[in-house]
Design an enzyme around this catalytic site. Structure first.
Site, PDB file in Angstrom:
ATOM      1  N   LYS A  33      -6.181  -0.974  11.976  1.00 52.87           N
ATOM      2  CA  LYS A  33      -7.430  -0.713  11.262  1.00 52.87           C
ATOM      3  C   LYS A  33      -7.231  -1.078   9.795  1.00 52.87           C
ATOM      4  CE  LYS A  33      -7.241   3.344  14.181  1.00 52.87           C
ATOM      5  NZ  LYS A  33      -8.267   3.118  15.177  1.00 52.87           N
ATOM      6  N   ASP A  35       9.320  16.238   2.799  1.00 55.49           N
ATOM      7  CA  ASP A  35       9.939  16.629   1.519  1.00 55.49           C
ATOM      8  C   ASP A  35       9.223  16.061   0.297  1.00 55.49           C
ATOM      9  OD1 ASP A  35      11.817  18.048   2.903  1.00 55.49           O
ATOM     10  OD2 ASP A  35      13.436  16.599   2.665  1.00 55.49           O
ATOM     11  N   ASP A  94      -8.466 -11.767  -0.180  1.00 52.30           N
ATOM     12  CA  ASP A  94      -7.990 -12.736  -1.183  1.00 52.30           C
ATOM     13  C   ASP A  94      -6.503 -12.652  -1.481  1.00 52.30           C
ATOM     14  OD1 ASP A  94     -10.571 -13.615  -1.347  1.00 52.30           O
ATOM     15  OD2 ASP A  94     -11.015 -12.679  -3.275  1.00 52.30           O
ATOM     16  N   LYS A 102      -4.033  10.513  10.573  1.00 55.80           N
ATOM     17  CA  LYS A 102      -2.640  10.537  11.028  1.00 55.80           C
ATOM     18  C   LYS A 102      -1.760  10.497   9.783  1.00 55.80           C
ATOM     19  CE  LYS A 102      -5.042   8.211  14.375  1.00 55.80           C
ATOM     20  NZ  LYS A 102      -6.318   7.506  14.201  1.00 55.80           N
ATOM     21  N   HIS A 126      -5.139  -1.985  17.960  1.00 56.79           N
ATOM     22  CA  HIS A 126      -5.620  -0.703  17.438  1.00 56.79           C
ATOM     23  C   HIS A 126      -5.488  -0.637  15.917  1.00 56.79           C
ATOM     24  CE1 HIS A 126      -5.580   3.873  17.199  1.00 56.79           C
ATOM     25  NE2 HIS A 126      -6.639   3.645  17.959  1.00 56.79           N
ATOM     26  N   HIS A 168      -9.610  12.562  12.514  1.00 54.39           N
ATOM     27  CA  HIS A 168      -9.012  11.343  13.040  1.00 54.39           C
ATOM     28  C   HIS A 168      -7.814  10.886  12.210  1.00 54.39           C
ATOM     29  CE1 HIS A 168      -9.456   6.934  14.345  1.00 54.39           C
ATOM     30  NE2 HIS A 168      -9.342   7.605  15.464  1.00 54.39           N
TER      31      HIS A 168
END
Length: 500
Positions: free
Chosen positions: A420, A236, A425, A231, A418, A229
Site C-alpha cells: 500500500k 524500546d 517523481d 500495524k 498487498h 487497520h
C-alpha cells in the site's frame, strides 16, 4: 427452542408491519443527521427501498454513525495534545526552521498541513529499511524483539492463531520474564478467530493484551466499520515497524489460496519511532483505558538517536525526513487521502501506486485523471486475484477510468499484492496501512509514513519497476474484451462502492 422460534417470527412480523416507518426514519437520519457524501446517501436510500429487509440489516451493521462523535470525542481530544507539533508549527511560521531537498523545493506546504491537521512532527534523523517479503520481515522482527530491554509494543489489525504467531510467543514470554513490558493490541474484527484461552494464557504469563472494539456476540462483531487497520511495532523507542503485513500464515506465503504474498513494510530508526509510539499509545489508551502518556520512559529518545540527530544538525549525515500521519473516523480531516491528493497534484514526471483495493472517491480519481492527461506517467498496480470480490470488481471498474485518461494499469501475477503506497517523481513516497479506497480514507483507522527522501523513494520505485516483470498490463484492448459477466460484476460493485 419453540420460544426462540416464536420470538423470531414475532420480530419478523413486526419488521414487515413497520417496514415503511422504519425506512422513513432511517432515511431522515441518513439525509439530515449524518454528514455523508451524497453518493453514499443515495446508495443507502436505494438499498433501503429496493432491498427493504436486508437493506435495514446492512444499515445496522455498516452504518453506525449515530454515536460516532461520542465514541471518539475523548480520542479526538487526545490526538490534539501534541506539544511538539505545535512548537514545530511556530518555528515554521517564524521562518526559524529551514528544510532541505524535496521538502524545501515542493513539499513544505504538505509538511505544514500534516503538522496542523494531525500533529505529525517532521523528524529528520531517520533510517529506513524496506521489507517486501514476509519471512524476512518477521525474522528481522524476532531478532529485534530478542534485543528488547524495556518494552515491546505490538499492534496488528489481524493476529491469527497459527505458526507465525506461535513463533513470536516464546520470545515474548522470555522477555516478560526478563522484566520487559509487552503489550499486544489487536482489532476485534481482525482477531476474531483468536481463542480467548490463548489471550488468557498470555495475560497470565504477564503479557498485557488489548482488543480494539471487541465482539459483543462471541465471534460476531456488529461493528463492521471503524476497524483499527494499523500495524505498528515499537521496541524500546529504538526501532519501529509500519506497513502492510499482519500476523498470519498467508503473510509469509503459506496459504495456497494466495500463494506468494507481496507486501511492503518499513523498519524505522530515529525520531520517527517516537511518533509511532505515540500513535500506539493513543490507540492503546482508548482500547484499554490505560494512560501510557503518564509514563515518560515510553517516549524517551535513545542515546543513539541523539547522536544521529547531532550528525544531521552538523551536516555530517544528510537528513531523512519522515512524518507519521494517521487518519480515521475520529479525525475531522482525511489526512492520508489528502496527502495522496497533494502528491498527485504536485507530480511532474511520474506517479507509481501499489494497492490491493482501488476504490477512489471523486477527488482522488479526478486528480489521477488530470495528472495522466497532463503527461504525468501514472501507473497503478493491483492484484490479479480478489480476496474481497466486491471490492476487486469495483477496483476493476475504476481501472477503466484510468485507462481512458491515459494511465497504465497492471495486475500482479506472482501471488497476491498487498503493498500500500504511492511514490512521486523519485522524491517523496507514502507507505503504510492505508489502501486507495473510501474505507481507508474515512472508516478505518490507518497510519502511513510520509518519507521526504530521494534515496528511499528511488529504492521503492526500483522495487516497483522490478515488480512489473511479474505483472500483466491491462491494456485498453484487453479491458474492452472483458466478458459480459465481468461487466455486470463491475457495475454492481461500483454501485455499492460508497459502502465497500
Amino acid at each position: 427452542m419453540e420460544e426462540i422460534l416464536d420470538g423470531i417470527l414475532m420480530l419478523w412480523d413486526w419488521l414487515m408491519s413497520n417496514l415503511i416507518v422504519i425506512n422513513l426514519v432511517l432515511s431522515v437520519i441518513i439525509v439530515f443527521f449524518q454528514r455523508r457524501d451524497p453518493k453514499a446517501v443515495w446508495t443507502w436510500l436505494l438499498a433501503l427501498y429496493f432491498v427493504p429487509v436486508f437493506g435495514f440489516l446492512f444499515y445496522l451493521l455498516l452504518c453506525q454513525d449515530l454515536h460516532k462523535s461520542k465514541m471518539f470525542r475523548i480520542k479526538e481530544v487526545e490526538d490534539k495534545l501534541n506539544v511538539s507539533a505545535r512548537s514545530q508549527e511556530d518555528y515554521f511560521k517564524r521562518h526559524e526552521m529551514t528544510l532541505e531537498g524535496p521538502m524545501e523545493r515542493d513539499y513544505k506546504d504538505m509538511v505544514i498541513y500534516n503538522l496542523e491537521t494531525s500533529g505529525a512532527v517532521l523528524t529528520l534523523n531517520n533510517q529506513v529499511t524496506v521489507f517486501t517479503d514476509g519471512e524476512e520481515k518477521f525474522e528481522d522482527l524476532r531478532r529485534e524483539m530478542r534485543k528488547a530491554r524495556r518494552f515491546i509494543h505490538i499492534q496488528y489489525y489481524i493476529i491469527k492463531n497459527d505458526e507465525l504467531f506461535d513463533s513470536l510467543i516464546p520470545i515474548l514470554l522470555k522477555k516478560v520474564q526478563e522484566g520487559v513490558e509487552v503489550r499486544i493490541l489487536c482489532d476485534g474484527m481482525g482477531g476474531r478467530f483468536m481463542p480467548k484461552k490463548k489471550w488468557q494464557e498470555l495475560e497470565d504469563a504477564g503479557v498485557k493484551v488489548g482488543v480494539f472494539f471487541p465482539a459483543t456476540l462471541g465471534r460476531i462483531n456488529l461493528r463492521v466499520n471503524y476497524r483499527n487497520h494499523r500495524k505498528i511495532v515499537v521496541i524500546d523507542g529504538r526501532v519501529g515497524y509500519v506497513g502492510g503485513f499482519n500476523i498470519g500464515r498467508e503473510y509469509i506465503g503459506k496459504d495456497p489460496k494466495f500463494g506468494y504474498w507481496r507486501d511492503t513494510h518499513l523498519k524505522l530508526h530515529g525520531d520517527a519511532v517516537i511518533s509511532l509510539q505515540m500513535r500506539f499509545a493513543q490507540d492503546w489508551n482508548y482500547a484499554c483505558k490505560e494512560n501510557l502518556f503518564r509514563h515518560a520512559e515510553y517516549f524517551d529518545i535513545p542515546h543513539s538517536a541523539h547522536e544521529e540527530r547531532r550528525k544531521v544538525l552538523e551536516g555530517k549525515r544528510p537528513p531523512l525526513g519522515v512524518q507519521i500521519i494517521s487518519s480515521g473516523p475520529d479525525a475531522r480531516d482525511r489526512q492520508i487521502r489528502n496527502n495522496y491528493l497533494e502528491l498527485f497534484y504536485k507530480a511532474k514526471d511520474h506517479i507509481y501506486i501499489q494497492t490491493p483495493y482501488f476504490v477512489p472517491d471523486d477527488a482522488v480519481l479526478s486528480a489521477l485523471e488530470v495528472a495522466a492527461k497532463s503527461g504525468v506517467d501514472v501507473r497503478l498496480m493491483i492484484p490479479c486475484k480478489p480476496d474481497h470480490p466486491f471490492v476487486y470488481w469495483a477496483t476493476y471498474s475504476y481501472v477503466g477510468d484510468l485507462l481512458d485518461a491515459g494511465a497504465k494499469c497492471y495486475t500482479y501475477e506472482n501471488g497476491f499484492l498487498h503493498a500500500k503506497g504511492v511514490m512521486a517523481d523519485g522524491r517523496v513516497c507514502s507507505y503504510g496501512t492505508a489502501n486507495m479506497d473510501i474505507r481507508s480514507f474515512e472508516l478505518n483507522f490507518e497510519v502511513n509514513a510520509v518519507i521526504y527522501d530521494e534515496d528511499t523513494t528511488e529504492k521503492l520505485e526500483k522495487i516497483f519497476l522490478e515488480d512489473l516483470k511479474n505483472c500483466r498490463e491491462i491494456t485498453r484492448e484487453r479491458y474492452r474484451q472483458r466478458s459480459l459477466v465481468i461487466r455486470v460484476k463491475e457495475q454492481c460493485s461500483r454501485l455499492l462502492s460508497p459502502l465497500l
